[in-house]
Design a protein around this motif. Structure first.
Motif, mmCIF file in Angstrom:
data_model
loop_
_atom_site.group_PDB
_atom_site.id
_atom_site.type_symbol
_atom_site.label_atom_id
_atom_site.label_comp_id
_atom_site.label_asym_id
_atom_site.label_seq_id
_atom_site.Cartn_x
_atom_site.Cartn_y
_atom_site.Cartn_z
ATOM 1 N N GLU A 28 0.836 -1.203 0.000
ATOM 2 C CA GLU A 28 0.000 0.000 0.000
ATOM 3 C C GLU A 28 0.871 1.254 0.000
ATOM 4 O O GLU A 28 0.545 2.242 -0.658
ATOM 5 C CB GLU A 28 -0.933 0.030 1.217
ATOM 6 N N LEU A 29 1.984 1.209 0.705
ATOM 7 C CA LEU A 29 2.894 2.350 0.706
ATOM 8 C C LEU A 29 3.477 2.581 -0.683
ATOM 9 O O LEU A 29 3.630 3.711 -1.135
ATOM 10 C CB LEU A 29 4.034 2.139 1.700
ATOM 11 N N ARG A 30 3.793 1.487 -1.355
ATOM 12 C CA ARG A 30 4.350 1.584 -2.706
ATOM 13 C C ARG A 30 3.334 2.236 -3.651
ATOM 14 O O ARG A 30 3.667 3.127 -4.427
ATOM 15 C CB ARG A 30 4.729 0.183 -3.192
ATOM 16 N N PHE A 33 3.092 5.875 -2.830
ATOM 17 C CA PHE A 33 4.279 6.543 -3.349
ATOM 18 C C PHE A 33 4.089 6.886 -4.823
ATOM 19 O O PHE A 33 4.285 8.029 -5.244
ATOM 20 C CB PHE A 33 5.484 5.622 -3.142
ATOM 21 N N VAL A 34 3.659 5.902 -5.607
ATOM 22 C CA VAL A 34 3.442 6.119 -7.037
ATOM 23 C C VAL A 34 2.330 7.145 -7.251
ATOM 24 O O VAL A 34 2.449 8.037 -8.094
ATOM 25 C CB VAL A 34 3.123 4.794 -7.759
ATOM 26 N N SER A 35 1.274 7.036 -6.490
ATOM 27 C CA SER A 35 0.146 7.948 -6.635
ATOM 28 C C SER A 35 0.559 9.388 -6.337
ATOM 29 O O SER A 35 0.214 10.313 -7.083
ATOM 30 C CB SER A 35 -0.981 7.522 -5.697
ATOM 31 N N LEU A 36 1.299 9.593 -5.268
ATOM 32 C CA LEU A 36 1.739 10.938 -4.911
ATOM 33 C C LEU A 36 2.672 11.522 -5.962
ATOM 34 O O LEU A 36 2.566 12.690 -6.329
ATOM 35 C CB LEU A 36 2.426 10.928 -3.537
ATOM 36 N N LEU A 37 3.592 10.701 -6.468
ATOM 37 C CA LEU A 37 4.485 11.171 -7.523
ATOM 38 C C LEU A 37 3.692 11.525 -8.778
ATOM 39 O O LEU A 37 3.910 12.563 -9.399
ATOM 40 C CB LEU A 37 5.538 10.116 -7.855
ATOM 41 N N SER A 38 2.764 10.654 -9.135
ATOM 42 C CA SER A 38 1.948 10.861 -10.320
ATOM 43 C C SER A 38 1.132 12.147 -10.199
ATOM 44 O O SER A 38 1.111 12.969 -11.113
ATOM 45 C CB SER A 38 1.026 9.658 -10.517
ATOM 46 N N ASP A 39 0.478 12.318 -9.059
ATOM 47 C CA ASP A 39 -0.346 13.504 -8.844
ATOM 48 C C ASP A 39 0.493 14.779 -8.824
ATOM 49 O O ASP A 39 -0.026 15.867 -9.071
ATOM 50 C CB ASP A 39 -1.133 13.394 -7.542
ATOM 51 N N SER A 40 1.782 14.647 -8.523
ATOM 52 C CA SER A 40 2.678 15.807 -8.473
ATOM 53 C C SER A 40 3.323 16.104 -9.821
ATOM 54 O O SER A 40 4.153 17.005 -9.925
ATOM 55 C CB SER A 40 3.764 15.579 -7.419
ATOM 56 N N GLY A 41 2.988 15.303 -10.835
ATOM 57 C CA GLY A 41 3.485 15.575 -12.173
ATOM 58 C C GLY A 41 4.831 14.955 -12.503
ATOM 59 O O GLY A 41 5.439 15.310 -13.509
ATOM 60 N N SER A 48 8.879 4.982 -12.928
ATOM 61 C CA SER A 48 9.266 3.600 -13.236
ATOM 62 C C SER A 48 10.631 3.272 -12.646
ATOM 63 O O SER A 48 10.823 2.221 -12.036
ATOM 64 C CB SER A 48 9.299 3.369 -14.749
ATOM 65 N N ARG A 49 11.577 4.177 -12.841
ATOM 66 C CA ARG A 49 12.925 3.933 -12.301
ATOM 67 C C ARG A 49 12.916 3.911 -10.782
ATOM 68 O O ARG A 49 13.588 3.090 -10.159
ATOM 69 C CB ARG A 49 13.890 4.988 -12.811
ATOM 70 N N LEU A 50 12.158 4.815 -10.172
ATOM 71 C CA LEU A 50 12.125 4.891 -8.707
ATOM 72 C C LEU A 50 11.551 3.632 -8.065
ATOM 73 O O LEU A 50 11.943 3.264 -6.962
ATOM 74 C CB LEU A 50 11.329 6.122 -8.263
ATOM 75 N N VAL A 51 10.607 2.978 -8.743
ATOM 76 C CA VAL A 51 10.031 1.754 -8.180
ATOM 77 C C VAL A 51 10.734 0.498 -8.678
ATOM 78 O O VAL A 51 10.314 -0.612 -8.382
ATOM 79 C CB VAL A 51 8.501 1.661 -8.400
ATOM 80 N N GLY A 52 11.804 0.677 -9.459
ATOM 81 C CA GLY A 52 12.632 -0.456 -9.853
ATOM 82 C C GLY A 52 12.196 -1.196 -11.095
ATOM 83 O O GLY A 52 12.620 -2.327 -11.318
ATOM 84 N N HIS A 53 11.353 -0.584 -11.917
ATOM 85 C CA HIS A 53 10.939 -1.218 -13.168
ATOM 86 C C HIS A 53 11.929 -0.850 -14.271
ATOM 87 O O HIS A 53 12.431 0.275 -14.307
ATOM 88 C CB HIS A 53 9.528 -0.789 -13.566
ATOM 89 N N GLN A 65 -4.433 3.409 -12.401
ATOM 90 C CA GLN A 65 -5.377 4.318 -11.754
ATOM 91 C C GLN A 65 -4.646 5.529 -11.167
ATOM 92 O O GLN A 65 -5.105 6.654 -11.287
ATOM 93 C CB GLN A 65 -6.137 3.586 -10.653
ATOM 94 N N GLN A 66 -3.480 5.286 -10.542
ATOM 95 C CA GLN A 66 -2.737 6.394 -9.960
ATOM 96 C C GLN A 66 -2.130 7.297 -11.030
ATOM 97 O O GLN A 66 -1.935 8.475 -10.805
ATOM 98 C CB GLN A 66 -1.603 5.873 -9.062
ATOM 99 N N LEU A 67 -1.797 6.736 -12.188
ATOM 100 C CA LEU A 67 -1.124 7.499 -13.230
ATOM 101 C C LEU A 67 -2.081 8.267 -14.122
ATOM 102 O O LEU A 67 -1.677 9.188 -14.817
ATOM 103 C CB LEU A 67 -0.274 6.561 -14.095
ATOM 104 N N ARG A 68 -3.349 7.919 -14.108
ATOM 105 C CA ARG A 68 -4.310 8.532 -15.012
ATOM 106 C C ARG A 68 -4.295 10.063 -14.953
ATOM 107 O O ARG A 68 -4.296 10.715 -16.000
ATOM 108 C CB ARG A 68 -5.720 7.994 -14.745
ATOM 109 N N PRO A 69 -4.256 10.708 -13.774
ATOM 110 C CA PRO A 69 -4.254 12.179 -13.770
ATOM 111 C C PRO A 69 -3.062 12.773 -14.524
ATOM 112 O O PRO A 69 -3.210 13.773 -15.221
ATOM 113 C CB PRO A 69 -4.207 12.534 -12.284
ATOM 114 N N VAL A 70 -1.884 12.179 -14.400
ATOM 115 C CA VAL A 70 -0.708 12.697 -15.100
ATOM 116 C C VAL A 70 -0.863 12.518 -16.594
ATOM 117 O O VAL A 70 -0.569 13.425 -17.380
ATOM 118 C CB VAL A 70 0.581 11.995 -14.604
ATOM 119 N N LEU A 71 -1.348 11.359 -17.018
ATOM 120 C CA LEU A 71 -1.523 11.114 -18.442
ATOM 121 C C LEU A 71 -2.568 12.050 -19.032
ATOM 122 O O LEU A 71 -2.402 12.584 -20.124
ATOM 123 C CB LEU A 71 -1.904 9.651 -18.682
ATOM 124 N N GLU A 72 -3.660 12.283 -18.280
ATOM 125 C CA GLU A 72 -4.697 13.189 -18.761
ATOM 126 C C GLU A 72 -4.169 14.618 -18.844
ATOM 127 O O GLU A 72 -4.456 15.340 -19.791
ATOM 128 C CB GLU A 72 -5.924 13.117 -17.860
#
Length: 88
Positions: A28-30, A33-41, A48-53, A65-72
């Motif tokens: 859930e923390l992960r 983390f992704v959601s907050l980064l995504s929402d912050s632009g 991807s790099r920060l989460v090790g992908h 779902q977390q990335l949708r706001p940035v993509l939009e």
């Protein structure tokens, strides 16, 4: 530490922080983390790099779902830069 010990320690920390330990996991923390980064632009490539992908495909598929706001936001920006022509 093995996974069981990590989860047990995490539950203890979550409870000490006043969170419902049954509702929070390291995963859930992960996601948060992704959601907050995504929402912050933060760009998808950076997230991807920060989460090790190794690329963006897994990040986008798992965290869509977390990335949708940035993509939009990106799509709106491109529409503003390149407005649709009126056919002429």
């Amino acid at each position: 530490m093995d996974a069981h010990n990590v989860r047990r320690s995490f539950r203890r920390v979550a409870a000490d922080a006043g969170l419902d330990a049954a509702e929070w996991t390291p995963r859930e923390l992960r996601h948060s983390f992704v959601s907050l980064l995504s929402d912050s632009g933060v760009p998808l490539e950076h997230i991807s790099r920060l989460v090790g992908h190794s690329g963006t495909a897994v990040t986008e598929a798992v965290y869509r779902q977390q990335l949708r706001p940035v993509l939009e936001h990106g799509a709106i920006a491109m529409d503003e830069i390149f407005p649709a022509s009126d056919g002429g």
